[in-house]
Design a protein around this motif. Structure first.
Motif, mmCIF file in Angstrom:
data_model
loop_
_atom_site.group_PDB
_atom_site.id
_atom_site.type_symbol
_atom_site.label_atom_id
_atom_site.label_comp_id
_atom_site.label_asym_id
_atom_site.label_seq_id
_atom_site.Cartn_x
_atom_site.Cartn_y
_atom_site.Cartn_z
ATOM 1 N N LEU A 128 0.908 -1.087 -0.228
ATOM 2 C CA LEU A 128 -0.117 -0.028 0.171
ATOM 3 C C LEU A 128 0.704 0.990 -0.131
ATOM 4 O O LEU A 128 1.923 1.337 0.450
ATOM 5 C CB LEU A 128 -0.932 0.013 0.976
ATOM 6 C CG LEU A 128 -1.726 -1.226 1.439
ATOM 7 C CD1 LEU A 128 -2.670 -0.984 2.790
ATOM 8 C CD2 LEU A 128 -2.673 -1.715 0.216
ATOM 9 N N ASP A 129 0.292 2.235 -0.550
ATOM 10 C CA ASP A 129 0.838 3.741 -0.545
ATOM 11 C C ASP A 129 -0.295 4.680 -0.669
ATOM 12 O O ASP A 129 -1.209 4.355 -0.598
ATOM 13 C CB ASP A 129 1.775 3.852 -1.759
ATOM 14 C CG ASP A 129 2.856 4.850 -1.502
ATOM 15 O OD1 ASP A 129 2.774 5.543 -0.481
ATOM 16 O OD2 ASP A 129 3.765 5.219 -2.206
ATOM 17 N N GLY A 130 0.001 5.925 -0.422
ATOM 18 C CA GLY A 130 -0.963 6.964 -0.501
ATOM 19 C C GLY A 130 -0.525 8.333 -0.091
ATOM 20 O O GLY A 130 0.689 8.538 0.378
ATOM 21 N N ALA A 131 -1.566 9.065 -0.212
ATOM 22 C CA ALA A 131 -1.237 10.590 0.071
ATOM 23 C C ALA A 131 -1.207 10.761 1.656
ATOM 24 O O ALA A 131 -1.776 10.080 2.276
ATOM 25 C CB ALA A 131 -2.506 11.533 -0.430
ATOM 26 N N THR A 132 -0.592 11.733 2.137
ATOM 27 C CA THR A 132 -0.333 11.999 3.546
ATOM 28 C C THR A 132 -1.665 12.160 4.333
ATOM 29 O O THR A 132 -1.899 11.473 5.320
ATOM 30 C CB THR A 132 0.542 13.371 3.894
ATOM 31 O OG1 THR A 132 1.617 13.260 3.136
ATOM 32 C CG2 THR A 132 0.783 13.553 5.401
ATOM 33 N N PRO A 147 -2.518 -8.916 9.400
ATOM 34 C CA PRO A 147 -1.911 -9.355 10.581
ATOM 35 C C PRO A 147 -0.817 -8.524 11.245
ATOM 36 O O PRO A 147 -0.199 -7.793 10.665
ATOM 37 C CB PRO A 147 -0.964 -10.965 10.236
ATOM 38 C CG PRO A 147 -0.704 -10.644 8.713
ATOM 39 C CD PRO A 147 -2.032 -9.561 8.234
ATOM 40 N N LYS A 148 -0.899 -8.567 12.684
ATOM 41 C CA LYS A 148 0.143 -7.807 13.280
ATOM 42 C C LYS A 148 1.356 -7.889 12.687
ATOM 43 O O LYS A 148 2.122 -9.055 12.623
ATOM 44 C CB LYS A 148 -0.037 -7.982 14.872
ATOM 45 C CG LYS A 148 0.532 -7.039 15.732
ATOM 46 C CD LYS A 148 0.437 -7.291 17.284
ATOM 47 C CE LYS A 148 0.978 -6.224 18.256
ATOM 48 N NZ LYS A 148 0.854 -6.525 19.560
ATOM 49 N N GLY A 149 2.152 -6.696 12.845
ATOM 50 C CA GLY A 149 3.435 -6.654 12.256
ATOM 51 C C GLY A 149 4.098 -5.367 12.153
ATOM 52 O O GLY A 149 3.428 -4.359 12.742
ATOM 53 N N ASP A 150 5.196 -5.061 11.662
ATOM 54 C CA ASP A 150 6.000 -3.973 11.849
ATOM 55 C C ASP A 150 5.764 -3.350 10.364
ATOM 56 O O ASP A 150 6.532 -3.627 9.392
ATOM 57 C CB ASP A 150 7.670 -4.214 12.097
ATOM 58 C CG ASP A 150 8.324 -3.003 12.128
ATOM 59 O OD1 ASP A 150 7.935 -1.938 12.178
ATOM 60 O OD2 ASP A 150 9.727 -2.936 11.804
ATOM 61 N N TYR A 151 5.044 -2.441 10.323
ATOM 62 C CA TYR A 151 4.810 -1.618 9.071
ATOM 63 C C TYR A 151 5.171 -0.162 9.182
ATOM 64 O O TYR A 151 4.383 0.754 9.157
ATOM 65 C CB TYR A 151 3.292 -1.784 8.764
ATOM 66 C CG TYR A 151 2.585 -3.021 8.704
ATOM 67 C CD1 TYR A 151 2.786 -4.025 7.558
ATOM 68 C CD2 TYR A 151 1.835 -3.703 9.914
ATOM 69 C CE1 TYR A 151 2.399 -5.122 7.500
ATOM 70 C CE2 TYR A 151 1.330 -4.970 9.832
ATOM 71 C CZ TYR A 151 1.811 -5.709 8.483
ATOM 72 O OH TYR A 151 1.143 -6.769 8.370
ATOM 73 N N GLN A 152 6.435 -0.018 8.940
ATOM 74 C CA GLN A 152 7.051 1.221 9.146
ATOM 75 C C GLN A 152 6.641 2.216 7.653
ATOM 76 O O GLN A 152 6.460 1.662 6.797
ATOM 77 C CB GLN A 152 8.561 1.264 9.079
ATOM 78 C CG GLN A 152 8.955 0.389 10.396
ATOM 79 C CD GLN A 152 10.730 0.646 10.441
ATOM 80 O OE1 GLN A 152 11.219 1.434 9.943
ATOM 81 N NE2 GLN A 152 11.092 -0.367 11.062
ATOM 82 N N VAL A 158 3.271 -1.393 3.817
ATOM 83 C CA VAL A 158 2.489 -0.010 4.009
ATOM 84 C C VAL A 158 3.090 1.209 4.151
ATOM 85 O O VAL A 158 3.706 1.435 5.436
ATOM 86 C CB VAL A 158 1.488 -0.439 5.411
ATOM 87 C CG1 VAL A 158 0.435 0.904 5.396
ATOM 88 C CG2 VAL A 158 0.842 -1.670 5.323
ATOM 89 N N GLN A 159 3.442 1.908 3.140
ATOM 90 C CA GLN A 159 4.152 3.049 3.201
ATOM 91 C C GLN A 159 3.366 4.482 3.055
ATOM 92 O O GLN A 159 2.275 4.235 2.469
ATOM 93 C CB GLN A 159 5.298 3.036 2.238
ATOM 94 C CG GLN A 159 4.783 2.689 0.899
ATOM 95 C CD GLN A 159 6.079 2.600 -0.134
ATOM 96 O OE1 GLN A 159 6.841 3.806 -0.105
ATOM 97 N NE2 GLN A 159 6.210 1.525 -0.625
ATOM 98 N N VAL A 160 3.818 5.434 3.104
ATOM 99 C CA VAL A 160 3.094 6.920 2.965
ATOM 100 C C VAL A 160 3.962 7.622 2.172
ATOM 101 O O VAL A 160 5.172 7.619 2.575
ATOM 102 C CB VAL A 160 2.702 7.501 4.014
ATOM 103 C CG1 VAL A 160 3.455 7.492 5.117
ATOM 104 C CG2 VAL A 160 1.837 8.537 4.105
ATOM 105 N N ASN A 161 3.334 8.298 1.162
ATOM 106 C CA ASN A 161 4.172 9.390 0.310
ATOM 107 C C ASN A 161 3.156 10.602 0.275
ATOM 108 O O ASN A 161 2.038 10.477 0.480
ATOM 109 C CB ASN A 161 4.900 8.714 -0.770
ATOM 110 C CG ASN A 161 5.941 7.862 -0.524
ATOM 111 O OD1 ASN A 161 6.993 8.366 -0.267
ATOM 112 N ND2 ASN A 161 5.925 6.583 -0.766
#
Length: 382
Positions: A128-132, A147-152, A158-161
């Motif tokens: 995943l990505d998306g707007a702030t 599932p529970k995890g480390d999504y920095q 799962v990122q954000v830009n």
């Protein structure tokens, strides 16, 4: 002859030192200090020459020379003073802490569903990505279905830009699904160039809003006035019921979600040239870019409602009503606010079956209830 050699020696020494300092200033990006860096050694040289030739042998002459040099240095200080004054004017988005919305971290600000949802993804998780402004929403989707995890935010599935980078990542195949506003014409063209088609699923509605300094006495503008302001036809606040002061109308970088929304709003009306500035990029480089909004008393900017009211929460700005209608969630829901647009879950092909499962779930009652709980307005059919 001795005085001449002394003068030449001092000149060479000052020149070498000045060049070294100039190089340091340029490489560090502090271009606003250049005038001062050039001025100080010149003043030192003038003092040295005056001392050698005894040109300040009276108090009157000394006052004249020192006064002239003092005025020169004061003028050289103007650029750095202006620079730091400008930095003291607050921006709208300077206080956002993206890490506060990272899924599954302790004491984060991610909104949780009232109970465990029906979709629990396993296997290959959608990238995943998306707007702030969308990050708090799809972070909530992730906590509900992944599932529970480390999504920095910058180094995970799962990122954000910002919007432009999210579309670029989708086109490049670096992500499977992005959460954004509608694409710009340029972004659609880039997808076509790669023989891709954007599959856009509306998942909620949002208000496109205009804002001003909280002490500005203008509370409402018409849609026609907004268009004329950003076309450069209305340039003074008195023309829309405010004080006699020039309008400083900021814009956003090209291909950002909010700039694309402005372009769509303007139809075929040309938008005036955006306020811009030279930004030092380090290593001596200069980037000419659209100025970031700063909250001057005569400023005007635009964004999306959630970003300003739920994420930034800046009490120094106020949202303007358009045609007498305030951009509230209720007015978005009932359709009376005139600048409402949908935001999307966007794909561009791909074979991960979990992507469509996630999109389908977002459109269910469970998913749309979470959209509303986060603070957005669900799609109209919900």
């Amino acid at each position: 002859m001795i005085k001449f050699l002394q003068i030449v020696s001092v000149m060479i020494g000052l020149s070498v030192v000045t060049l070294m300092v100039v190089l340091i200033v340029i490489l560090s990006g502090h271009m606003h200090f250049l005038q001062l860096v050039y001025t100080v050694p010149v003043c030192v040289f003038v003092l040295f020459v005056c001392g050698i030739f005894n040109w300040m042998n009276t108090k009157k002459k000394k006052r004249w020379v020192m006064g002239a040099l003092g005025v020169t240095i004061i003028f050289a200080l103007i650029p750095p003073i202006q620079h730091y004054y400008k930095l003291s004017i607050p921006t709208v988005d300077a206080e956002i802490d993206i890490s506060a919305y990272q899924p599954f971290t302790q004491d984060n600000q991610v909104v949780k569903p009232d109970e465990k949802v029906s979709l629990q993804l396993t296997g290959s998780l959608p990238r995943l990505d998306g707007a702030t402004a969308m990050y708090p929403l799809y972070a909530a989707f992730v906590e509900a279905t992944y599932p529970k995890g480390d999504y920095q935010p910058y180094k995970s599935r799962v990122q954000v830009n910002r919007t432009p980078e999210a579309y670029q990542n989708l086109i490049a195949g670096n992500v499977d699904l992005i959460f954004v506003a509608a694409p710009s014409i340029k972004q659609e063209w880039q997808a076509e160039k790669e023989e891709l088609t954007f599959n856009m699923t509306p998942i909620g509605r949002e208000a496109f809003v205009f804002f001003v300094h909280h002490k500005n006495n203008v509370d409402n503008v018409t849609l026609d006035q907004v268009k004329k302001i950003y076309a450069g036809e209305i340039t003074n606040w008195r023309d829309v019921g405010g004080e006699d002061e020039a309008i400083r109308a900021f814009q956003r970088p090209a291909d950002s979600g909010s700039q694309t929304a402005l372009e769509n709003l303007m139809d075929n009306k040309p938008i005036m040239e955006a306020p811009s500035e030279n930004i030092a990029s380090g290593m001596g480089g200069i980037i000419h870019e659209v100025s970031q909004y700063r909250n001057y008393k005569n400023a005007m900017g635009f964004t999306f409602r959630y970003y300003s009211t739920e994420m930034v929460r800046n009490k120094k700005i106020k949202l303007l009503s358009i045609d007498g209608i305030a951009p509230t969630k209720e007015n978005i829901r009932n359709g009376t606010y005139p600048l409402v647009s949908e935001f999307y879950a966007v794909t561009a092909g791909g074979e991960n079956e979990n992507v469509q499962k996630l999109i389908d779930w977002i459109l269910t009652d469970e998913g749309q209830a979470l959209v509303a709980k986060v603070g957005y307005v669900p799609v109209e059919k919900y």
